[in-house]
Design a protein around this motif. Structure first.
Motif, PDB file in Angstrom:
ATOM      1  N   THR A  35      78.121  21.469  51.663  1.00 10.80           N
ATOM      2  CA  THR A  35      77.567  21.063  50.384  1.00 10.80           C
ATOM      3  C   THR A  35      78.473  21.561  49.262  1.00 10.80           C
ATOM      4  OG1 THR A  35      75.512  21.050  49.100  1.00 10.80           O
ATOM      5  CG2 THR A  35      76.069  23.107  50.231  1.00 10.80           C
ATOM      6  N   ASP A  36      77.965  21.629  48.039  1.00 15.96           N
ATOM      7  CA  ASP A  36      78.763  22.152  46.932  1.00 15.96           C
ATOM      8  C   ASP A  36      77.971  23.204  46.169  1.00 15.96           C
ATOM      9  OD1 ASP A  36      77.108  20.832  44.997  1.00 15.96           O
ATOM     10  OD2 ASP A  36      78.295  19.007  45.212  1.00 15.96           O
ATOM     11  N   ARG A  37      78.651  23.882  45.286  1.00  7.99           N
ATOM     12  CA  ARG A  37      78.008  24.992  44.571  1.00  7.99           C
ATOM     13  C   ARG A  37      76.922  24.500  43.622  1.00  7.99           C
ATOM     14  NH1 ARG A  37      83.507  26.465  44.789  1.00  7.99           N
ATOM     15  NH2 ARG A  37      83.854  28.292  46.135  1.00  7.99           N
ATOM     16  N   GLY A  38      77.078  23.298  43.107  1.00  8.30           N
ATOM     17  CA  GLY A  38      76.055  22.753  42.229  1.00  8.30           C
ATOM     18  C   GLY A  38      74.721  22.613  42.941  1.00  8.30           C
ATOM     19  N   LEU A  39      74.755  22.151  44.185  1.00  6.54           N
ATOM     20  CA  LEU A  39      73.516  22.001  44.944  1.00  6.54           C
ATOM     21  C   LEU A  39      72.975  23.349  45.398  1.00  6.54           C
ATOM     22  CD1 LEU A  39      74.386  18.783  46.924  1.00  6.54           C
ATOM     23  CD2 LEU A  39      72.648  19.028  45.173  1.00  6.54           C
ATOM     24  N   GLN A  40      73.862  24.322  45.553  1.00  7.05           N
ATOM     25  CA  GLN A  40      73.386  25.683  45.802  1.00  7.05           C
ATOM     26  C   GLN A  40      72.619  26.181  44.591  1.00  7.05           C
ATOM     27  OE1 GLN A  40      72.944  27.427  48.421  1.00  7.05           O
ATOM     28  NE2 GLN A  40      74.794  28.437  49.126  1.00  7.05           N
ATOM     29  N   ALA A  41      73.215  26.031  43.411  1.00 11.50           N
ATOM     30  CA  ALA A  41      72.589  26.534  42.193  1.00 11.50           C
ATOM     31  C   ALA A  41      71.299  25.782  41.873  1.00 11.50           C
ATOM     32  CB  ALA A  41      73.560  26.417  41.018  1.00 11.50           C
ATOM     33  N   ALA A  42      71.248  24.488  42.216  1.00 10.62           N
ATOM     34  CA  ALA A  42      70.065  23.683  41.927  1.00 10.62           C
ATOM     35  C   ALA A  42      68.924  23.940  42.901  1.00 10.62           C
ATOM     36  CB  ALA A  42      70.424  22.200  41.952  1.00 10.62           C
ATOM     37  N   GLY A  43      69.195  24.680  43.959  1.00  3.14           N
ATOM     38  CA  GLY A  43      68.157  25.014  44.924  1.00  3.14           C
ATOM     39  C   GLY A  43      68.002  24.024  46.059  1.00  3.14           C
ATOM     40  N   ILE A  44      68.774  22.928  46.045  1.00  2.00           N
ATOM     41  CA  ILE A  44      68.633  21.926  47.101  1.00  2.00           C
ATOM     42  C   ILE A  44      69.222  22.430  48.417  1.00  2.00           C
ATOM     43  CG2 ILE A  44      69.304  19.604  47.828  1.00  2.00           C
ATOM     44  CD1 ILE A  44      69.076  18.739  44.935  1.00  2.00           C
ATOM     45  N   ALA A  45      70.396  23.038  48.372  1.00  2.00           N
ATOM     46  CA  ALA A  45      70.984  23.585  49.591  1.00  2.00           C
ATOM     47  C   ALA A  45      70.133  24.726  50.162  1.00  2.00           C
ATOM     48  CB  ALA A  45      72.423  24.038  49.332  1.00  2.00           C
ATOM     49  N   PRO A  46      69.669  25.681  49.327  1.00  2.00           N
ATOM     50  CA  PRO A  46      68.780  26.715  49.867  1.00  2.00           C
ATOM     51  C   PRO A  46      67.506  26.140  50.476  1.00  2.00           C
ATOM     52  CG  PRO A  46      69.669  27.429  47.770  1.00  2.00           C
ATOM     53  CD  PRO A  46      70.085  26.000  47.947  1.00  2.00           C
ATOM     54  N   ARG A  47      66.988  25.058  49.891  1.00  2.00           N
ATOM     55  CA  ARG A  47      65.793  24.425  50.468  1.00  2.00           C
ATOM     56  C   ARG A  47      66.086  23.906  51.868  1.00  2.00           C
ATOM     57  NH1 ARG A  47      62.993  18.718  48.531  1.00  2.00           N
ATOM     58  NH2 ARG A  47      61.445  18.630  50.230  1.00  2.00           N
ATOM     59  N   ALA A  48      67.234  23.245  52.028  1.00  2.00           N
ATOM     60  CA  ALA A  48      67.607  22.755  53.358  1.00  2.00           C
ATOM     61  C   ALA A  48      67.749  23.917  54.327  1.00  2.00           C
ATOM     62  CB  ALA A  48      68.910  21.957  53.277  1.00  2.00           C
ATOM     63  N   GLY A  49      68.358  25.002  53.849  1.00  2.00           N
ATOM     64  CA  GLY A  49      68.495  26.184  54.699  1.00  2.00           C
ATOM     65  C   GLY A  49      67.151  26.746  55.122  1.00  2.00           C
ATOM     66  N   LYS A  50      66.207  26.787  54.204  1.00  2.00           N
ATOM     67  CA  LYS A  50      64.868  27.303  54.518  1.00  2.00           C
ATOM     68  C   LYS A  50      64.169  26.423  55.543  1.00  2.00           C
ATOM     69  CE  LYS A  50      60.525  28.721  52.321  1.00  2.00           C
ATOM     70  NZ  LYS A  50      59.783  28.838  51.032  1.00  2.00           N
ATOM     71  N   ILE A  51      64.309  25.118  55.404  1.00  2.00           N
ATOM     72  CA  ILE A  51      63.706  24.186  56.365  1.00  2.00           C
ATOM     73  C   ILE A  51      64.263  24.441  57.766  1.00  2.00           C
ATOM     74  CG2 ILE A  51      63.600  21.750  57.034  1.00  2.00           C
ATOM     75  CD1 ILE A  51      63.564  21.117  53.975  1.00  2.00           C
ATOM     76  N   LEU A  52      65.566  24.611  57.850  1.00  2.00           N
ATOM     77  CA  LEU A  52      66.196  24.869  59.150  1.00  2.00           C
ATOM     78  C   LEU A  52      65.758  26.216  59.712  1.00  2.00           C
ATOM     79  CD1 LEU A  52      69.772  23.565  58.261  1.00  2.00           C
ATOM     80  CD2 LEU A  52      68.143  22.443  59.789  1.00  2.00           C
ATOM     81  N   HIS A  53      65.753  27.237  58.851  1.00  2.00           N
ATOM     82  CA  HIS A  53      65.388  28.590  59.287  1.00  2.00           C
ATOM     83  C   HIS A  53      63.953  28.629  59.823  1.00  2.00           C
ATOM     84  CE1 HIS A  53      65.187  32.971  59.345  1.00  2.00           C
ATOM     85  NE2 HIS A  53      64.025  32.874  58.675  1.00  2.00           N
ATOM     86  N   SER A  54      63.040  27.959  59.117  1.00  2.00           N
ATOM     87  CA  SER A  54      61.632  27.980  59.515  1.00  2.00           C
ATOM     88  C   SER A  54      61.419  27.361  60.892  1.00  2.00           C
ATOM     89  CB  SER A  54      60.788  27.237  58.476  1.00  2.00           C
ATOM     90  OG  SER A  54      60.843  27.894  57.223  1.00  2.00           O
ATOM     91  N   ALA A  55      62.303  26.450  61.272  1.00  2.00           N
ATOM     92  CA  ALA A  55      62.181  25.791  62.572  1.00  2.00           C
ATOM     93  C   ALA A  55      63.023  26.472  63.647  1.00  2.00           C
ATOM     94  CB  ALA A  55      62.591  24.328  62.447  1.00  2.00           C
ATOM     95  N   GLY A  56      63.655  27.588  63.311  1.00  2.00           N
ATOM     96  CA  GLY A  56      64.455  28.316  64.293  1.00  2.00           C
ATOM     97  C   GLY A  56      65.827  27.725  64.549  1.00  2.00           C
ATOM     98  N   ILE A  57      66.328  26.908  63.613  1.00  2.00           N
ATOM     99  CA  ILE A  57      67.674  26.337  63.746  1.00  2.00           C
ATOM    100  C   ILE A  57      68.679  27.299  63.125  1.00  2.00           C
ATOM    101  CG2 ILE A  57      69.191  24.404  63.161  1.00  2.00           C
ATOM    102  CD1 ILE A  57      66.981  23.594  65.069  1.00  2.00           C
TER     103      ILE A  57
END
Length: 375
Positions: A35-57
């Motif tokens: 991804t890019d830093r803009g999506l990190q700052a906007a919270g979209i990349a962290p959201r994707a990370g949280k979705i993956l983490h919650s499912a054990g990915i």
């Protein structure tokens, strides 16, 4: 005529929540999110990370991607992917992260290969599987297996790709585009519009690509102004995202043309956003192509709502009416183009492989005249 679907499409609000299932369906429990830093700052990349983490990915997020990704960035991303190991690559973002992710996935499957080897990599070993999650409605990069990256030394765009890195799944979640700034909505939307118009006229067009392209132009023409006026209109965002995807399906079959050849040159030399560069020359290229694209222009005009009149003139008028309120069309001098750069831009545009697919073959002199017209 044999046409294969470009990828599996998961379309709908909230579709991104199913990312873990898509990863496991591809036979993996690990994912590298590009991804890019803009999506990190906007919270979209962290959201994707949280979705993956919650499912054990198991996952990592690689956000070292710029607006015009360079070969060096692809090499750094490939090093990160190789260190992480076998995994699905999730391409999250606009065209730049999606293009970069495909290059990274390809290099990760070819130890020792570098982005500088792009021309030889079309016959390489398979890359890692890719899931594409676009966060803009414009590039259609989720539909094909190549990326456009920048050779910063030569100041030109190069193509890196392989059939194996064509995304296996495209996750089209319009909620990810809610609140996108109006200027980004305009630039990416015009990119999608150009994909549709150029796909209709391209040398590689066929009835299937034309069907995709004509409906794409209809949707974009109808919904881009709405999404631009109100970034929170979910229906407009969904319709525009679907239209952009259909335009991507069209271009993957038909190829593009001179608008993109010139646009690539402008962006490589000035850093101008891709859609803004395309808007600067779209009307003039439509006019240039008229002798060889009358039928295609008639299709485009009808898709944009014109009911009669010359197809080329009607298309130009409709494009002008659509793009005016977007405030996206600028003269080249306002995009950082110095007059002495025009011959090099013309040369680069003619040499770009995408220009060979234009319905009318341009000379450098003709492109130079066109550039001088919009300077």
């Amino acid at each position: 005529m044999t046409i294969e679907p470009t990828c599996r499409v998961e379309f709908g609000a909230g579709a991104v929540e199913d990312l873990p299932r898509f990863v496991t369906e591809l036979g993996h429990q690990r994912a590298l999110v590009v991804t890019d830093r803009g999506l990190q700052a906007a919270g979209i990349a962290p959201r994707a990370g949280k979705i993956l983490h919650s499912a054990g990915i198991e996952h990592e997020i690689h956000d070292d991607i710029s607006a015009n990704p360079s070969a060096a960035e692809i090499d750094r991303g490939a090093a990160r992917a190789r260190a992480f190991g076998r995994a699905v690559v999730i391409a999250l973002g606009g065209g730049s992260p999606l293009d970069a992710a495909k290059g990274i996935a390809l290099l990760a499957g070819n130890p020792g290969a570098a982005a500088a080897d792009a021309d030889a990599l079309w016959d390489a070993a398979d890359g890692l599987p890719v899931i594409a999650v676009p966060t803009t409605s414009g590039t259609g990069a989720e539909t094909n297996g190549f990326g456009v990256i920048e050779d910063t030394c030569a100041r030109r765009k190069v193509y890196i790709g392989h059939p194996s890195v064509r995304p296996r799944i495209a996750v089209l979640d319009p909620e990810l585009t809610l609140g996108l700034p109006s200027r980004v909505t305009a630039a990416t939307g015009v990119d999608a519009l150009v994909h549709g118009i150029e796909s209709l006229a391209a040398r590689g067009a066929n009835p299937m690509s034309a069907a995709f392209a004509q409906h794409a132009v209809t949707l974009i023409g109808r919904w881009l102004p709405v999404a631009h006026r109100d970034g929170g209109d979910l229906e407009a965002r969904a319709q525009l995202m679907f239209g952009a995807h259909l335009a991507g399906q069209a271009l993957t079959i038909s190829g593009l043309g001179l608008v993109h050849g010139i646009g690539h040159a402008i962006t490589a030399h000035t850093g101008t956003p891709h859609g803004v560069a395309l808007a600067a020359v779209l009307e003039e290229v439509i006019a240039f192509n008229a002798p060889a694209a009358a039928a295609a222009h008639a299709q485009a005009a009808r898709a944009l709502g014109a009911v009669d009149g010359d197809g080329t003139a009607a298309t130009i008028a409709a494009v002008r009416e659509l793009s005016g309120p977007l405030e996206i069309r600028k003269p080249l001098r306002q995009l950082g183009v110095a007059r002495e750069m025009l011959p090099e831009l013309a040369r680069a545009a003619v040499q770009d492989p995408v220009t060979r697919n234009n319905p009318r073959t341009p000379t450098e002199a003709e492109v130079l005249d066109l550039l001088a017209e919009v300077y």
